[in-house]
Scaffold this motif. Structure first.
Motif, PDB file in Angstrom:
ATOM      1  N   LEU A 187       9.654 -13.415 -26.153  1.00  0.00           N
ATOM      2  CA  LEU A 187       8.646 -12.497 -25.620  1.00  0.00           C
ATOM      3  C   LEU A 187       7.853 -13.182 -24.515  1.00  0.00           C
ATOM      4  CD1 LEU A 187       7.327 -10.984 -28.972  1.00  0.00           C
ATOM      5  CD2 LEU A 187       8.972  -9.972 -27.380  1.00  0.00           C
ATOM      6  N   ASP A 227      19.454 -13.602 -36.637  1.00  0.00           N
ATOM      7  CA  ASP A 227      19.865 -12.220 -36.906  1.00  0.00           C
ATOM      8  C   ASP A 227      20.061 -11.974 -38.395  1.00  0.00           C
ATOM      9  OD1 ASP A 227      20.401  -9.647 -36.050  1.00  0.00           O
ATOM     10  OD2 ASP A 227      22.540 -10.007 -35.735  1.00  0.00           O
ATOM     11  N   SER A 261      20.868 -16.095 -27.319  1.00  0.00           N
ATOM     12  CA  SER A 261      20.252 -14.828 -27.715  1.00  0.00           C
ATOM     13  C   SER A 261      18.776 -15.002 -28.034  1.00  0.00           C
ATOM     14  CB  SER A 261      20.982 -14.240 -28.923  1.00  0.00           C
ATOM     15  OG  SER A 261      22.298 -13.862 -28.586  1.00  0.00           O
ATOM     16  N   ILE A 262      18.435 -16.083 -28.738  1.00  0.00           N
ATOM     17  CA  ILE A 262      17.028 -16.344 -29.036  1.00  0.00           C
ATOM     18  C   ILE A 262      16.260 -16.594 -27.740  1.00  0.00           C
ATOM     19  CG2 ILE A 262      15.411 -17.913 -30.189  1.00  0.00           C
ATOM     20  CD1 ILE A 262      17.591 -18.371 -32.306  1.00  0.00           C
ATOM     21  N   GLU A 263      16.863 -17.368 -26.844  1.00  0.00           N
ATOM     22  CA  GLU A 263      16.234 -17.669 -25.564  1.00  0.00           C
ATOM     23  C   GLU A 263      15.979 -16.394 -24.757  1.00  0.00           C
ATOM     24  OE1 GLU A 263      17.071 -20.740 -21.830  1.00  0.00           O
ATOM     25  OE2 GLU A 263      18.731 -20.014 -23.059  1.00  0.00           O
ATOM     26  N   GLN A 264      16.977 -15.523 -24.692  1.00  0.00           N
ATOM     27  CA  GLN A 264      16.846 -14.295 -23.915  1.00  0.00           C
ATOM     28  C   GLN A 264      15.886 -13.299 -24.559  1.00  0.00           C
ATOM     29  OE1 GLN A 264      20.897 -12.948 -23.474  1.00  0.00           O
ATOM     30  NE2 GLN A 264      21.504 -14.816 -22.373  1.00  0.00           N
ATOM     31  N   GLY A 265      15.712 -13.406 -25.886  1.00  0.00           N
ATOM     32  CA  GLY A 265      14.817 -12.489 -26.586  1.00  0.00           C
ATOM     33  C   GLY A 265      13.385 -12.967 -26.674  1.00  0.00           C
ATOM     34  N   GLN A 307      13.694 -17.344 -36.792  1.00  0.00           N
ATOM     35  CA  GLN A 307      14.861 -17.685 -35.993  1.00  0.00           C
ATOM     36  C   GLN A 307      14.810 -19.149 -35.539  1.00  0.00           C
ATOM     37  OE1 GLN A 307      16.790 -14.234 -33.575  1.00  0.00           O
ATOM     38  NE2 GLN A 307      14.669 -14.314 -32.947  1.00  0.00           N
ATOM     39  N   THR A 313       8.190 -18.912 -28.642  1.00  0.00           N
ATOM     40  CA  THR A 313       9.504 -19.557 -28.720  1.00  0.00           C
ATOM     41  C   THR A 313       9.417 -20.904 -28.014  1.00  0.00           C
ATOM     42  OG1 THR A 313      10.655 -17.432 -28.738  1.00  0.00           O
ATOM     43  CG2 THR A 313      11.950 -19.364 -28.124  1.00  0.00           C
TER      44      THR A 313
END
Length: 281
Positions: free
Chosen positions: A43, A133, A37-41, A111, A78
């Motif tokens: 920016l 989250d 989820s962090i990877e996909q989010g 995160q 990230t």
């Protein structure tokens, strides 16, 4: 009769072992899902770094960013890290030394997921630390079966993890560029202070720099229960940087030692790591 008891005991051991192993796999799966989820989010790095971006900052903050980010580097906040080194479990009076290998995804200041493997002889400890989250956890197991730490999320743990995410921002310098919740000041000749107000409580970090702008020391007050009373309180946390490396245009601390009670007689640099790779997203 004795053999029946032995069989029942064996069945019980198998059931308990299976339950513990399933619990371990579920927890590792949760860490992997948080990682994804962090990877996909992450920016996209649409902007690139221009030294003029930091001209209005105090001199030490400008020195830090101009050293840490090469001109023209996409500003990505990230990073995925691979690391190795030594991890010390315990306190200054008594600790056990483990060989460490770990990987981490980090999106400061709020995160991260850290998935580690610690070995000392036959002892093998695996698990994860995370802040994701709005929740935090610490989960370690011996040989994928015996839980040695299983700390669920709480306001105290979240506040402690927010400090960790912020201090590790030196591995993702673009995430520390000034903004609404990130303010830089200069408390001394070779000190750059960053104050981050996006979390439950402000995090204040002091970066000690050399003349080139490289970080040689980082220190702040962490909300932690790593003390004799096991009570959450603000206490010194920090460490020293022994060398740095450049990845994708970012020059970051690469060999460092950090720990609780930095600058006191109780200081134990429990985390002694070398960054093997850094991939920015």
């Amino acid at each position: 009769m004795i053999w029946k008891i032995a069989v029942l005991f064996l069945v019980l051991l198998i059931v308990v072992g299976a339950y513990l192993f399933v619990s371990y796999r579920q927890a590792i799966g949760e860490a992997e899902r948080a990682w994804s989820s962090i990877e996909q989010g992450a920016l996209p790095g649409d902007r690139i770094f221009d030294p003029n971006m930091v001209q209005g900052l105090p001199e030490t903050a400008r020195r830090y960013f101009i050293h840490a980010i090469a001109p023209g580097t996409p500003l990505k906040t990230t990073v995925e890290l691979e690391m190795r080194g030594t991890f010390l479990l315990g306190d200054r009076a008594k600790f056990q030394t483990y060989e460490m290998e770990a990987r981490q995804i980090l999106a400061p200041p709020d995160q991260f997921v850290w998935i580690q493997s610690l070995r000392s002889g036959p002892m093998h400890i695996t698990g994860s630390d995370a802040l994701f989250d709005g929740e935090a956890w610490t989960r370690f197991w011996i040989n994928s079966l015996i839980p040695v730490a299983n700390n669920p999320s709480s306001p105290d743990l979240v506040r402690s993890a927010q400090f960790r995410s912020a201090v590790e921002g030196v591995w993702a310098p673009a995430a520390l560029l000034p903004g609404e919740d990130i303010v830089w000041s200069q408390p001394g000749e070779n000190l750059a202070r960053v104050t981050i107000t996006s979390g439950a409580a402000p995090v204040v970090l002091d970066l000690k720099l050399n003349e080139a702008g490289a970080v040689t020391e980082v220190v702040g007050q962490r909300w932690s229960n790593a003390n004799a009373e096991s009570i959450f309180q603000l206490q010194p946390f920090g460490g020293t940087v022994e060398s740095e490396a450049t990845f994708d245009g970012y020059t970051i601390p690469a060999i460092l030692k950090v720990g609780n009670h930095f600058g006191t007689d109780e200081y134990l640099p429990f985390f002694q790591a070398e960054i093997v790779s850094a991939r920015y997203r």
